[in-house]
Write a protein that holds these residues in place. Structure first.
Motif, PDB file in Angstrom:
ATOM      1  N   THR A  56      -9.135 -20.625  43.992  1.00 25.43           N
ATOM      2  CA  THR A  56      -9.644 -21.892  43.467  1.00 25.43           C
ATOM      3  C   THR A  56      -8.688 -22.575  42.501  1.00 25.43           C
ATOM      4  N   GLY A  57      -7.725 -21.833  41.963  1.00 25.08           N
ATOM      5  CA  GLY A  57      -6.808 -22.409  40.992  1.00 25.08           C
ATOM      6  C   GLY A  57      -7.352 -22.416  39.580  1.00 25.08           C
ATOM      7  N   ASN A  58      -8.469 -21.713  39.334  1.00 27.33           N
ATOM      8  CA  ASN A  58      -9.050 -21.664  37.996  1.00 27.33           C
ATOM      9  C   ASN A  58      -8.071 -21.109  36.972  1.00 27.33           C
ATOM     10  N   ASP A  59      -7.260 -20.136  37.392  1.00 29.72           N
ATOM     11  CA  ASP A  59      -6.278 -19.570  36.469  1.00 29.72           C
ATOM     12  C   ASP A  59      -5.264 -20.624  36.048  1.00 29.72           C
ATOM     13  N   LEU A  60      -4.870 -21.496  36.970  1.00 29.17           N
ATOM     14  CA  LEU A  60      -3.939 -22.566  36.642  1.00 29.17           C
ATOM     15  C   LEU A  60      -4.565 -23.575  35.687  1.00 29.17           C
ATOM     16  N   ASN A  61      -5.842 -23.869  35.895  1.00 29.82           N
ATOM     17  CA  ASN A  61      -6.530 -24.803  35.001  1.00 29.82           C
ATOM     18  C   ASN A  61      -6.585 -24.262  33.577  1.00 29.82           C
ATOM     19  N   ARG A  62      -6.911 -22.987  33.450  1.00 24.92           N
ATOM     20  CA  ARG A  62      -6.965 -22.378  32.115  1.00 24.92           C
ATOM     21  C   ARG A  62      -5.586 -22.397  31.462  1.00 24.92           C
ATOM     22  N   GLU A  63      -4.572 -22.040  32.235  1.00 23.55           N
ATOM     23  CA  GLU A  63      -3.213 -22.012  31.700  1.00 23.55           C
ATOM     24  C   GLU A  63      -2.758 -23.422  31.317  1.00 23.55           C
ATOM     25  N   TRP A  64      -3.087 -24.392  32.149  1.00 24.24           N
ATOM     26  CA  TRP A  64      -2.709 -25.773  31.877  1.00 24.24           C
ATOM     27  C   TRP A  64      -3.364 -26.277  30.583  1.00 24.24           C
ATOM     28  N   LYS A  65      -4.636 -25.971  30.398  1.00 22.05           N
ATOM     29  CA  LYS A  65      -5.338 -26.385  29.176  1.00 22.05           C
ATOM     30  C   LYS A  65      -4.720 -25.736  27.945  1.00 22.05           C
ATOM     31  N   ALA A  66      -4.291 -24.490  28.071  1.00 14.73           N
ATOM     32  CA  ALA A  66      -3.634 -23.809  26.959  1.00 14.73           C
ATOM     33  C   ALA A  66      -2.300 -24.483  26.637  1.00 14.73           C
ATOM     34  N   PHE A  67      -1.542 -24.879  27.675  1.00 16.48           N
ATOM     35  CA  PHE A  67      -0.271 -25.588  27.459  1.00 16.48           C
ATOM     36  C   PHE A  67      -0.514 -26.906  26.729  1.00 16.48           C
ATOM     37  N   GLU A  68      -1.520 -27.646  27.170  1.00 12.12           N
ATOM     38  CA  GLU A  68      -1.807 -28.944  26.569  1.00 12.12           C
ATOM     39  C   GLU A  68      -2.240 -28.792  25.112  1.00 12.12           C
ATOM     40  N   ALA A  69      -2.989 -27.740  24.807  1.00 17.22           N
ATOM     41  CA  ALA A  69      -3.399 -27.491  23.424  1.00 17.22           C
ATOM     42  C   ALA A  69      -2.188 -27.159  22.555  1.00 17.22           C
ATOM     43  N   ARG A  70      -1.263 -26.366  23.094  1.00 20.38           N
ATOM     44  CA  ARG A  70      -0.038 -26.046  22.356  1.00 20.38           C
ATOM     45  C   ARG A  70       0.810 -27.291  22.141  1.00 20.38           C
ATOM     46  N   ALA A  71       0.903 -28.138  23.158  1.00 17.55           N
ATOM     47  CA  ALA A  71       1.728 -29.346  23.065  1.00 17.55           C
ATOM     48  C   ALA A  71       1.128 -30.375  22.113  1.00 17.55           C
ATOM     49  N   ALA A  72      -0.189 -30.360  21.969  1.00 16.73           N
ATOM     50  CA  ALA A  72      -0.858 -31.346  21.119  1.00 16.73           C
ATOM     51  C   ALA A  72      -0.470 -31.211  19.654  1.00 16.73           C
ATOM     52  N   VAL A  73      -0.040 -30.029  19.232  1.00 14.71           N
ATOM     53  CA  VAL A  73       0.315 -29.833  17.822  1.00 14.71           C
ATOM     54  C   VAL A  73       1.808 -30.030  17.563  1.00 14.71           C
ATOM     55  N   LEU A  74       2.563 -30.370  18.594  1.00 17.50           N
ATOM     56  CA  LEU A  74       3.992 -30.649  18.417  1.00 17.50           C
ATOM     57  C   LEU A  74       4.175 -31.983  17.684  1.00 17.50           C
ATOM     58  N   PRO A  75       5.297 -32.148  16.987  1.00 16.71           N
ATOM     59  CA  PRO A  75       5.599 -33.467  16.402  1.00 16.71           C
ATOM     60  C   PRO A  75       5.685 -34.522  17.504  1.00 16.71           C
ATOM     61  N   PRO A  76       5.456 -35.784  17.169  1.00 16.27           N
ATOM     62  CA  PRO A  76       5.392 -36.833  18.198  1.00 16.27           C
ATOM     63  C   PRO A  76       6.613 -36.918  19.118  1.00 16.27           C
ATOM     64  N   ASP A  77       7.817 -36.790  18.592  1.00 18.11           N
ATOM     65  CA  ASP A  77       8.996 -36.890  19.451  1.00 18.11           C
ATOM     66  C   ASP A  77       9.099 -35.697  20.401  1.00 18.11           C
ATOM     67  N   PHE A  78       8.682 -34.529  19.951  1.00 22.60           N
ATOM     68  CA  PHE A  78       8.677 -33.347  20.815  1.00 22.60           C
ATOM     69  C   PHE A  78       7.576 -33.458  21.873  1.00 22.60           C
ATOM     70  N   ARG A  79       6.428 -34.018  21.482  1.00 21.40           N
ATOM     71  CA  ARG A  79       5.338 -34.223  22.429  1.00 21.40           C
ATOM     72  C   ARG A  79       5.765 -35.198  23.530  1.00 21.40           C
ATOM     73  N   ALA A  80       6.459 -36.273  23.142  1.00 22.52           N
ATOM     74  CA  ALA A  80       6.946 -37.246  24.121  1.00 22.52           C
ATOM     75  C   ALA A  80       7.949 -36.601  25.069  1.00 22.52           C
ATOM     76  N   ALA A  81       8.819 -35.751  24.533  1.00 22.37           N
ATOM     77  CA  ALA A  81       9.788 -35.051  25.378  1.00 22.37           C
ATOM     78  C   ALA A  81       9.073 -34.115  26.341  1.00 22.37           C
ATOM     79  N   TYR A  82       8.024 -33.436  25.881  1.00 22.07           N
ATOM     80  CA  TYR A  82       7.259 -32.544  26.754  1.00 22.07           C
ATOM     81  C   TYR A  82       6.615 -33.334  27.895  1.00 22.07           C
ATOM     82  N   GLU A  83       6.086 -34.503  27.588  1.00 21.54           N
ATOM     83  CA  GLU A  83       5.483 -35.346  28.628  1.00 21.54           C
ATOM     84  C   GLU A  83       6.542 -35.765  29.651  1.00 21.54           C
ATOM     85  N   GLU A  84       7.731 -36.088  29.171  1.00 20.93           N
ATOM     86  CA  GLU A  84       8.807 -36.471  30.081  1.00 20.93           C
ATOM     87  C   GLU A  84       9.256 -35.278  30.936  1.00 20.93           C
ATOM     88  N   ILE A  85       9.312 -34.100  30.332  1.00 21.19           N
ATOM     89  CA  ILE A  85       9.663 -32.887  31.082  1.00 21.19           C
ATOM     90  C   ILE A  85       8.642 -32.659  32.191  1.00 21.19           C
TER      91      ILE A  85
END
Length: 118
Positions: free
Chosen positions: A8-37
């Motif tokens: 079902t890909g549930n493991d990917l969804n959980r992992e993706w949400k964890a990545f997004e939570a980690r990225a949310a606390v990055l400084p704005p320029d690092f967050r923008a770079a992560y979005e571009e990556i």
């Protein structure tokens, strides 16, 4: 990982949400770079995107560490984020999904033409 999560890909969804939570606390320029990556790296995905999870985890870890060290995003990634993503995916000039599909199409056309021509 159990069979159902894999299918079902549930493991990917959980992992993706964890990545997004980690990225949310990055400084704005690092967050923008992560979005571009993320935008550049998806071209190197397989059908499910499962092959990208360790790559994104490593890229996010690099951004977290360098942000904590006080380095600038330019010092870490330089000006060529697309090249950085290609290097992460394998090497500079790594094949993306369009290249793979183009090769498959060319093989199929050549095979059909070979049958028709001879």
């Amino acid at each position: 990982m159990n069979f159902w999560d894999t299918i079902t890909g549930n493991d990917l969804n959980r992992e993706w949400k964890a990545f997004e939570a980690r990225a949310a606390v990055l400084p704005p320029d690092f967050r923008a770079a992560y979005e571009e990556i993320k935008g550049h790296i998806f071209g190197y995905s397989d059908f499910t995107g499962r092959n990208l999870m360790p790559i994104l985890d490593g890229a996010l870890g690099l951004l977290e560490e360098t942000a904590a060290d006080g380095q600038s995003i330019h010092d870490v990634l330089g000006d060529d984020i697309q090249g950085f993503c290609a290097a992460l995916a394998g090497e500079e000039g790594a094949r993306n999904f369009r290249d793979k599909w183009r090769e498959q199409l060319n093989r199929n056309v050549a095979r059909k033409l070979g049958r028709l021509g001879g």
